[in-house]
Design a protein around this motif. Sequence first.
Motif, mmCIF file in Angstrom:
data_model
loop_
_atom_site.group_PDB
_atom_site.id
_atom_site.type_symbol
_atom_site.label_atom_id
_atom_site.label_comp_id
_atom_site.label_asym_id
_atom_site.label_seq_id
_atom_site.Cartn_x
_atom_site.Cartn_y
_atom_site.Cartn_z
ATOM 1 N N ARG A 187 0.827 -1.212 0.000
ATOM 2 C CA ARG A 187 0.000 0.000 0.000
ATOM 3 C C ARG A 187 0.859 1.259 0.000
ATOM 4 N NH1 ARG A 187 -4.710 -1.630 4.428
ATOM 5 N NH2 ARG A 187 -5.459 -3.503 3.313
ATOM 6 N N ALA A 240 -5.171 3.608 -1.514
ATOM 7 C CA ALA A 240 -4.387 2.450 -1.929
ATOM 8 C C ALA A 240 -5.047 1.156 -1.447
ATOM 9 C CB ALA A 240 -2.958 2.556 -1.395
ATOM 10 N N ALA A 241 -5.672 1.196 -0.269
ATOM 11 C CA ALA A 241 -6.369 0.025 0.261
ATOM 12 C C ALA A 241 -7.608 -0.298 -0.594
ATOM 13 C CB ALA A 241 -6.777 0.275 1.711
ATOM 14 N N GLU A 293 -6.443 -1.947 -3.684
ATOM 15 C CA GLU A 293 -6.081 -3.333 -3.344
ATOM 16 C C GLU A 293 -7.323 -4.224 -3.339
ATOM 17 O OE1 GLU A 293 -5.161 -5.159 0.810
ATOM 18 O OE2 GLU A 293 -3.294 -4.259 0.061
#
Length: 343
Positions: A33, A47-48, A51
């Motif tokens: 991340r 970023a999470a 993901e």
Amino acid sequence: MAGEPLYLPHSDAFDDDCAIAYQHAVTHGRYTRHGVAEALGISLDEAAQIEKKLQTLSLLHPTPGEPGTFVPVSPDAAAADLVGPTEAQIRELQQAVTDVRTQMRALEPTYFESRQRRNQAEAFDIVSDIGVLQSMLNDWGARCRTEVLTAQPGGPRPSHFLDNARPLTLTRLARGVTVRHLYQHTVRSDLATTAYVRAVTAAGAEVRTTDELIDRIIIYDREIVFLPEQNVDGRAPGAVVVREPTLVAFLYKVYEHLWTAATSFSPGAEEPTAVTDDLKRSIVRLMAQGHKDEVVARRLGMSVRTCRRYISQIMEELESTSRFQAGVSAAASGMLDDPSGMT
């Protein structure tokens, strides 16, 4: 077969940020991340979210023994993981459809043999309910195996009837069913009918026209005939449904007689002079019988205005000043008996 609904993630879930993040993960061998946030200039929360999207698309798989660590997999492997279960369900559904069709086809000999026995037992029916009649026509049209023969008097057909009939006729032709239509000559000048005829003849149907038709006839597989109900007041006429084999065979011969005497109709081809001659000859014959313009027009499937235009042409060709004189001149010249007598 699995009972779970088919599900695939939306393709728009994979955006440009996901592509860059996936490339970063492939380059570094894992998804981090912090690294993705730095590469994209985004927050750790964003970023999470990326993901999670990549996991949903099966482009990231968890590393065994390392909870929270995800490694990229190839697009081929991800696609197989996503659509594999769905493809399996599709194959099961296709097999189920094939099994049902096979079972139904096994019943066809029984159905047709029983139907033939029923046809012999039930000579004819009178169907007055238009909805029931339409259902019967639809059923026979869908089940016919060899041929459909129709005779449609009254001139041009309503355009919405033709729009509905076109896909049904094309489907029958695609099944290898012979389709023949018989109309009156006057449909040749109707745009909607011409468009329909052009479409179905291109697919293999045959169409002919004649000056007069006895009445509407529809014949399926030489097994059943639909004729219009007669002498009906206060409601739309239904149909007489004829199944008796001898009577069906007779009506088929009547149709063949009309068909043989008719003229082929191929839109775009040069108009046969015989068509115009037939119309003029029929008009003179009906005039000689004492019919009024309205009756003549109805019998020949044309408007009264068109009928009167033909009468004017006929009187001019015969150099007659009255309808009576035109009838006498026509009879004297033999044009009522000899097709070549009218020019």
